[in-house]
Design a protein around this motif. Structure first.
Motif, mmCIF file in Angstrom:
data_model
loop_
_atom_site.group_PDB
_atom_site.id
_atom_site.type_symbol
_atom_site.label_atom_id
_atom_site.label_comp_id
_atom_site.label_asym_id
_atom_site.label_seq_id
_atom_site.Cartn_x
_atom_site.Cartn_y
_atom_site.Cartn_z
ATOM 1 N N GLY A 143 44.294 50.813 53.498
ATOM 2 C CA GLY A 143 45.642 50.702 52.963
ATOM 3 C C GLY A 143 45.534 50.100 51.561
ATOM 4 N N MET A 144 46.382 50.568 50.653
ATOM 5 C CA MET A 144 46.274 50.171 49.253
ATOM 6 C C MET A 144 47.583 49.592 48.733
ATOM 7 S SD MET A 144 43.159 51.007 48.474
ATOM 8 C CE MET A 144 43.237 50.801 46.690
ATOM 9 N N GLY A 145 47.427 48.649 47.826
ATOM 10 C CA GLY A 145 48.607 48.055 47.213
ATOM 11 C C GLY A 145 48.412 47.833 45.726
ATOM 12 N N TRP A 146 49.533 47.753 45.025
ATOM 13 C CA TRP A 146 49.550 47.336 43.630
ATOM 14 C C TRP A 146 50.318 46.019 43.546
ATOM 15 C CZ3 TRP A 146 46.962 49.334 39.562
ATOM 16 C CH2 TRP A 146 46.463 50.640 39.653
ATOM 17 N N PHE A 147 49.757 45.108 42.774
ATOM 18 C CA PHE A 147 50.387 43.822 42.524
ATOM 19 C C PHE A 147 50.375 43.559 41.025
ATOM 20 C CE2 PHE A 147 50.671 42.097 46.842
ATOM 21 C CZ PHE A 147 49.864 42.994 47.526
ATOM 22 N N ARG A 148 51.148 42.603 40.593
ATOM 23 C CA ARG A 148 51.132 42.239 39.185
ATOM 24 C C ARG A 148 51.300 40.742 39.032
ATOM 25 N NH1 ARG A 148 56.894 45.003 37.258
ATOM 26 N NH2 ARG A 148 58.295 43.467 38.268
ATOM 27 N N GLN A 149 50.816 40.247 37.897
ATOM 28 C CA GLN A 149 50.926 38.825 37.615
ATOM 29 C C GLN A 149 51.221 38.633 36.135
ATOM 30 O OE1 GLN A 149 47.559 36.480 38.883
ATOM 31 N NE2 GLN A 149 48.793 34.615 38.917
ATOM 32 N N ALA A 150 52.359 38.035 35.878
ATOM 33 C CA ALA A 150 52.758 37.700 34.514
ATOM 34 C C ALA A 150 52.302 36.278 34.193
ATOM 35 C CB ALA A 150 54.269 37.824 34.367
ATOM 36 N N PRO A 151 52.142 35.942 32.918
ATOM 37 C CA PRO A 151 51.701 34.588 32.552
ATOM 38 C C PRO A 151 52.608 33.516 33.141
ATOM 39 C CG PRO A 151 51.612 36.031 30.658
ATOM 40 C CD PRO A 151 52.295 36.807 31.747
ATOM 41 N N GLY A 152 52.006 32.529 33.785
ATOM 42 C CA GLY A 152 52.758 31.419 34.349
ATOM 43 C C GLY A 152 53.460 31.723 35.650
ATOM 44 N N LYS A 153 53.240 32.926 36.184
ATOM 45 C CA LYS A 153 53.900 33.306 37.435
ATOM 46 C C LYS A 153 52.863 33.643 38.497
ATOM 47 C CE LYS A 153 58.179 35.048 35.390
ATOM 48 N NZ LYS A 153 59.141 36.183 35.354
ATOM 49 N N GLU A 154 53.327 33.633 39.739
ATOM 50 C CA GLU A 154 52.453 33.996 40.837
ATOM 51 C C GLU A 154 52.293 35.518 40.906
ATOM 52 O OE1 GLU A 154 53.342 30.290 43.923
ATOM 53 O OE2 GLU A 154 53.837 32.350 44.488
ATOM 54 N N ARG A 155 51.202 35.929 41.535
ATOM 55 C CA ARG A 155 50.982 37.358 41.742
ATOM 56 C C ARG A 155 52.060 37.879 42.683
ATOM 57 N NH1 ARG A 155 44.885 39.326 42.383
ATOM 58 N NH2 ARG A 155 44.889 37.972 40.543
ATOM 59 N N GLU A 156 52.645 39.021 42.338
ATOM 60 C CA GLU A 156 53.726 39.560 43.160
ATOM 61 C C GLU A 156 53.460 41.003 43.544
ATOM 62 O OE1 GLU A 156 57.465 39.585 41.082
ATOM 63 O OE2 GLU A 156 56.791 41.013 39.573
ATOM 64 N N PHE A 157 54.007 41.360 44.687
ATOM 65 C CA PHE A 157 53.892 42.707 45.217
ATOM 66 C C PHE A 157 54.662 43.691 44.352
ATOM 67 C CE2 PHE A 157 53.871 46.149 48.124
ATOM 68 C CZ PHE A 157 55.170 46.608 48.268
ATOM 69 N N VAL A 158 54.083 44.879 44.154
ATOM 70 C CA VAL A 158 54.751 45.949 43.426
ATOM 71 C C VAL A 158 54.983 47.152 44.330
ATOM 72 C CG1 VAL A 158 54.600 47.577 41.499
ATOM 73 C CG2 VAL A 158 53.797 45.217 41.209
ATOM 74 N N PRO A 213 41.139 46.999 54.837
ATOM 75 C CA PRO A 213 40.579 47.944 55.809
ATOM 76 C C PRO A 213 41.503 48.116 57.009
ATOM 77 C CG PRO A 213 39.487 45.836 56.008
ATOM 78 C CD PRO A 213 40.418 45.718 54.839
ATOM 79 N N SER A 214 42.582 48.836 56.768
ATOM 80 C CA SER A 214 43.589 49.025 57.796
ATOM 81 C C SER A 214 44.309 50.338 57.533
ATOM 82 C CB SER A 214 44.586 47.866 57.756
ATOM 83 O OG SER A 214 45.698 48.130 58.578
ATOM 84 N N SER A 215 44.897 50.889 58.568
ATOM 85 C CA SER A 215 45.686 52.101 58.377
ATOM 86 C C SER A 215 46.888 51.846 57.483
ATOM 87 C CB SER A 215 46.161 52.632 59.722
ATOM 88 O OG SER A 215 45.084 53.053 60.523
ATOM 89 N N TYR A 216 47.384 50.621 57.556
ATOM 90 C CA TYR A 216 48.600 50.286 56.830
ATOM 91 C C TYR A 216 48.326 49.271 55.738
ATOM 92 C CZ TYR A 216 50.656 52.669 60.768
ATOM 93 O OH TYR A 216 50.972 53.611 61.703
ATOM 94 N N ALA A 217 49.115 49.350 54.700
ATOM 95 C CA ALA A 217 49.032 48.378 53.622
ATOM 96 C C ALA A 217 49.963 47.210 53.956
ATOM 97 C CB ALA A 217 49.403 49.034 52.296
ATOM 98 N N SER A 218 50.166 46.348 52.992
ATOM 99 C CA SER A 218 50.949 45.145 53.229
ATOM 100 C C SER A 218 51.566 44.697 51.912
ATOM 101 C CB SER A 218 50.047 44.036 53.782
ATOM 102 O OG SER A 218 50.710 42.787 53.787
ATOM 103 N N ILE A 219 52.648 43.944 52.013
ATOM 104 C CA ILE A 219 53.264 43.401 50.802
ATOM 105 C C ILE A 219 52.700 42.032 50.462
ATOM 106 C CG2 ILE A 219 55.381 44.696 51.248
ATOM 107 C CD1 ILE A 219 56.696 42.043 52.011
#
Length: 124
Positions: free
Chosen positions: A33-48, A100-106
């Protein structure tokens, strides 16, 4: 060991588009399972966005819903993030991640492997 390499980031004006790619260094990319995340300066990594190993059930953060599209081509071991109508608040380092899973996650805690990130900067 799975390696992920993102590409496609850059500088774009507000309203523009970019397509990010994530190359997965395994013949069994379809097992993850695949995900995209992003992190802006001074912020926590967040789900996309996230997508299951067979490309079903994609989901998105509310902030990008209707503008971003996640997809994957398992034959090419690549996951994509098409980003349209970009806004300055989309500026961040974007990371792809695999579990390593059939499903991704937020949740970033559910992912085992991460890429090095690619910078996306949206000017106003």
């Amino acid at each position: 060991q799975v390696q992920l390499v993102e590409s496609g980031g850059g500088l774009v004006q507000a309203g523009g588009s970019l397509r990010l790619s994530c190359a997965v260094s395994t013949r069994t990319a379809s097992a993850y399972g695949m995900g995209w995340f992003r992190q802006a300066p001074g912020k926590e990594r967040e789900f996309v966005a996230q997508i299951s190993r067979i490309g079903a059930t994609p989901s998105y953060a509310d902030s990008v819903k209707g503008r971003f599209t996640i997809s994957r081509d398992n034959a090419k071991n690549t996951v994509y993030l098409q980003m349209n109508t970009l806004k300055p608040e989309d500026t961040a380092v974007y990371y792809c991640a695999a579990r390593p899973s059939s499903y991704a996650s937020i949740s970033p805690k559910d992912y085992h492997y991460w890429g090095q990130g690619t910078q996306v900067t949206v000017s106003s």
